[in-house]
Design an enzyme around this catalytic site. Structure first.
Site, PDB file in Angstrom:
ATOM      1  N   CYS A   2       0.930  -1.265  -0.120  1.00 16.62           N
ATOM      2  CA  CYS A   2       0.015   0.033   0.156  1.00 16.62           C
ATOM      3  C   CYS A   2       0.695   1.214  -0.111  1.00 16.62           C
ATOM      4  CB  CYS A   2      -0.950  -0.050   1.209  1.00 16.62           C
ATOM      5  SG  CYS A   2      -2.019  -1.379   1.408  1.00 16.62           S
ATOM      6  N   ARG A  27       4.198   0.185  -6.397  1.00 19.93           N
ATOM      7  CA  ARG A  27       4.179  -0.653  -5.081  1.00 19.93           C
ATOM      8  C   ARG A  27       3.222  -1.824  -5.155  1.00 19.93           C
ATOM      9  NH1 ARG A  27       6.635   2.027  -0.865  1.00 19.93           N
ATOM     10  NH2 ARG A  27       5.423   1.237   0.623  1.00 19.93           N
ATOM     11  N   TRP A  74      -3.319  -2.415  -1.396  1.00 23.20           N
ATOM     12  CA  TRP A  74      -2.869  -3.969  -1.908  1.00 23.20           C
ATOM     13  C   TRP A  74      -3.659  -4.597  -0.785  1.00 23.20           C
ATOM     14  CZ3 TRP A  74      -0.359  -8.331  -0.076  1.00 23.20           C
ATOM     15  CH2 TRP A  74      -0.100  -9.127  -1.228  1.00 23.20           C
ATOM     16  N   ASN A  98      -0.674   1.350   6.071  1.00 19.65           N
ATOM     17  CA  ASN A  98      -0.115   0.347   5.547  1.00 19.65           C
ATOM     18  C   ASN A  98       0.308  -0.754   6.574  1.00 19.65           C
ATOM     19  OD1 ASN A  98       1.637  -1.315   3.826  1.00 19.65           O
ATOM     20  ND2 ASN A  98       3.085   0.051   3.632  1.00 19.65           N
ATOM     21  N   GLY A  99       0.106  -1.990   6.326  1.00 15.76           N
ATOM     22  CA  GLY A  99       0.653  -2.951   7.259  1.00 15.76           C
ATOM     23  C   GLY A  99      -0.704  -3.783   7.718  1.00 15.76           C
ATOM     24  N   GLU A 478      15.636 -17.749 -11.244  1.00 13.36           N
ATOM     25  CA  GLU A 478      15.207 -16.330 -11.636  1.00 13.36           C
ATOM     26  C   GLU A 478      14.161 -16.199 -12.808  1.00 13.36           C
ATOM     27  OE1 GLU A 478      14.736 -12.186 -11.504  1.00 13.36           O
ATOM     28  OE2 GLU A 478      14.885 -13.662 -10.097  1.00 13.36           O
ATOM     29  N   LYS A 482      10.448 -14.892 -13.052  1.00 10.59           N
ATOM     30  CA  LYS A 482      10.163 -13.728 -13.853  1.00 10.59           C
ATOM     31  C   LYS A 482       8.997 -14.190 -15.017  1.00 10.59           C
ATOM     32  CE  LYS A 482      12.444 -10.396 -12.674  1.00 10.59           C
ATOM     33  NZ  LYS A 482      12.358 -10.734 -11.291  1.00 10.59           N
ATOM     34  N   GLU A 485       5.654 -14.537 -12.801  1.00 10.81           N
ATOM     35  CA  GLU A 485       5.000 -13.346 -12.230  1.00 10.81           C
ATOM     36  C   GLU A 485       4.323 -12.411 -13.251  1.00 10.81           C
ATOM     37  OE1 GLU A 485       7.919 -11.270  -9.585  1.00 10.81           O
ATOM     38  OE2 GLU A 485       9.469 -11.317 -11.138  1.00 10.81           O
ATOM     39  N   HIS A 501      15.645 -36.960 -11.151  1.00  8.33           N
ATOM     40  CA  HIS A 501      15.335 -37.423  -9.569  1.00  8.33           C
ATOM     41  C   HIS A 501      13.767 -36.996  -9.795  1.00  8.33           C
ATOM     42  CE1 HIS A 501      19.374 -38.905  -8.365  1.00  8.33           C
ATOM     43  NE2 HIS A 501      19.814 -37.595  -8.742  1.00  8.33           N
ATOM     44  N   LYS A 601       5.191  -4.294  -5.381  1.00  7.32           N
ATOM     45  CA  LYS A 601       6.898  -4.098  -5.462  1.00  7.32           C
ATOM     46  C   LYS A 601       7.647  -4.144  -4.000  1.00  7.32           C
ATOM     47  CE  LYS A 601      10.679  -2.793  -7.611  1.00  7.32           C
ATOM     48  NZ  LYS A 601      11.140  -3.704  -8.516  1.00  7.32           N
TER      49      LYS A 601
END
Length: 606
Positions: A2, A27, A74, A98-99, A478, A482, A485, A501, A601
């Site tokens: 947020c 964000r 968010w 925010n939190g 990575e 990418k 997401e 395996h 973010k």
């Protein structure tokens, strides 16, 4: 996470609030709103979805006033609905947050016993209800805010706005970042300096437990013990063009293209051109370090996994790498001679910060690699090394990742030399390779059209597998992250040697397999694993160099060629095709590249 903004201005604040919220879009958010006080009257406007929806609403239902707060949400507690959108209002008080308020159920039950009900699913509404309850008991706005904050458990950045108070904002911080901006007869509150950059470059950061009473002329801050506190006011330089796409379709595309420049700046910062030495700008005694623990989340975690190879192979220094959210609850023993290293783009990642605080007083040295030198993680470290990537807007990290890798490699080379594992000539050779890295990255970027064409085909897949060995294993992880997401294609990554395996059961003619394989010391083993994929009908996308293509490209589905570099530098170079594959696949699918669904973010809550 947020985004919060507050303005006590000389002019109408609604346009300023919306513009600041736009700068916080990176964000991640799913709804937005603002509240103002005009002629003593508190009012608000809120909208679900993109900020353009709030802007449209304000065209039809303008909101006047020279004092206000704004928020991009968010969703954590409660779905992204209009009712759950911030600001939350209870009578004469509006709050943005925010939190996560961990004890909101207990507070809600207490309010219910007092005959005060709730209308939303959010924890934040409870803050507004509690503040209103305190006001009803005859407390002043400042007293009500203090009394409310004292009851809260969890993490928060808060900003209160009160009916009838056109020259008052009350801000508080615990666990989530919050900054105060200083103007001429104006004052500002924001989640970070980016939001405030168009209005002021003079910023102070609240510390844990701080509460700030803000007017247009003054800021009074008390700390967690209730004592008056002075927080340093710093001049922050943020180039306004950093939040402009500069002709690119997306911020992610711009930030991918910026990597040669920002890495060049990082190298210039840390390498002494005359002495051919690495200068970290801080005294780190690598000879006294027996063991290093690296802690991070997401992409930064993969940067740490890569650095583990570097520190162990170059410097002979044992390294343990942990996901921050697991590390802090595992409560691992920290032995003598341990250096703890924390990597975070924002420097505010909640789990990473909590892990740092666990190690404080246990580890001999607290190190951090961050992109925001004023962040909590940087301030709480013994040594904080900036990556100098500049502002990164795209949620999917690109230039921050390669700058993290660059700084971590510089540290590993410095450690290797200090520990007697590299002589001066060997270190000079590695530094020469690093100095040439920006030009090599420019060559790597020239493959973009080819990668875009391959991505058109990749966009049809439902599942993709990434493989790599040695330094290419973290890059495979990575690349997988990418792709999933921003394109929403299911992707997984494995060390190539683990293929038989279990994961080889996934291989069929519909499964693209991206193999990261420069012609390095493990090339032959990687290609052997690749052949196992091809023998079972798998479609191999080989990412290699010219020597690798000449030796191993027969029969593969597609090949992407990267420039030839020293083995130690390959992870930084091969990040480019991993990023471009994800980017162009997402573009082909039409997804929201810069703000993918459900993601934020900067993750400032658990």
């Amino acid at each position: 996470m947020c985004g919060i903004v507050g303005v006590l201005g000389l002019h109408e604040v609604a346009p300023l609030l919306v513009e600041s919220l736009k700068r916080l879009e990176y964000r991640g958010y799913d709804s937005a709103g603002i509240a103002t006080v005009n002629d003593g009257r508190l009012d608000l406007r809120r909208a679900v979805g993109k900020l353009v929806n709030l802007s449209d609403l304000l065209v039809h239902e303008p909101l006047a006033g020279k004092a206000g707060i704004g928020h991009t949400r968010w969703a954590t507690h409660g779905a992204p609905t209009l009712g759950n959108t911030h600001p939350h209002r209870a009578g004469p008080v509006a709050v943005v947050h925010n939190g996560i308020i961990e004890n909101y159920r207990e507070l809600r039950a207490e309010l219910s016993e007092a005959g005060i009900g709730h209308e939303t699913e959010t924890d934040t509404e409870t803050v507004a209800l509690m503040a209103n309850h305190m006001l009803a008991q005859g407390k002043s706005p400042e007293e009500a805010a203090h009394a409310t904050i004292a009851r809260l458990e969890g993490a928060y950045a808060l900003c209160f706005l009160f009916d009838g108070e056109e020259d008052l904002l009350i801000a508080a911080r615990k666990g989530s970042p919050l900054a105060i901006g200083y103007g001429e007869g104006e004052m500002f509150v924001g989640s970070d300096a980016i939001a405030l950059a168009p209005m002021t470059d003079r910023i102070s950061y609240l510390e844990e437990g701080d509460i700030a009473v803000v007017t247009r002329q003054t800021v009074r801050i008390v700390d967690a013990q209730g004592e008056l506190a002075n927080r340093e006011v710093r001049t922050i330089r943020i180039d306004n063009t950093s939040v402009d796409k500069a002709g690119h379709k997306h911020f992610m595309a711009k930030e991918i293209s910026e990597q040669p420049v920002v890495i060049s700046e990082a190298l210039s910062h840390y390498i002494d051109p005359e002495a051919s030495e690495i200068v970290l700008g801080a005294d780190i005694d690598f000879r006294a370090i027996n063991r290093m623990t690296m802690v991070a989340c997401g992409t930064a975690f993969y940067a740490c996994l890569t650095a583990k190879y570097w520190f162990e192979q170059l410097a002979g220094l044992p390294v343990e790498v942990d996901i921050a959210s697991e590390f802090r609850y595992r409560q691992p023993p920290v032995t003598d001679g341990t250096a703890a290293l924390f990597v975070s783009q924002s420097g505010e990642t909640a789990d990473t910060l909590a892990a740092l605080r666990y190690c404080a007083g246990r580890a001999d040295t607290i190190l951090s690699v961050v992109n925001v030198p004023e962040s909590s993680i940087a301030r709480e470290s013994d040594v904080a090394l900036p990556i100098l990537a500049g502002v990164e807007i795209g949620v999917a990290s690109t230039k921050a990742f390669t700058c993290q890798l660059t700084v971590l490699l510089l540290m590993a080379i410095k450690a290797a030399h200090a520990r007697g594992r590299l002589d001066a000539d060997q270190m000079a050779d590695l530094i020469a390779g690093l100095r040439n890295l920006p030009s090599v990255l420019n060559v790597a970027l020239e493959a973009e059209d080819e990668i875009a064409a391959v991505s058109q085909k990749l966009s049809k897949a439902k599942d993709v597998l990434f493989l790599g060995r040695g330094l290419m294993y973290p890059l495979a992880l990575e690349g997988s992250l990418k792709l999933k997401e921003i394109s929403y294609i299911h992707a997984e990554a494995y060390a190539s040697g683990e293929l038989k395996h279990g994961p080889i059961a996934l291989i069929d003619e519909k499964m693209p397999v991206v193999v990261m394989a420069p012609k390095d010391s493990l090339f032959d083993k990687t290609i052997s694993n690749m052949q196992e994929v091809m023998a079972r009908g798998g479609k191999v996308l080989l990412v290699t160099d010219e020597a690798g293509r000449a030796e191993a490209s027969d029969g593969v589905w597609e090949t992407i060629v990267m420039p030839t570099v020293q083995e130690v530098l390959a992870p930084i170079v091969y990040a480019i095709p991993a990023q471009l594959l994800a980017y162009h696949t997402a573009v082909a699918k039409g997804t929201d590249v810069d703000q993918p669904r459900n993601l934020a973010k900067s993750v400032t809550v658990e």
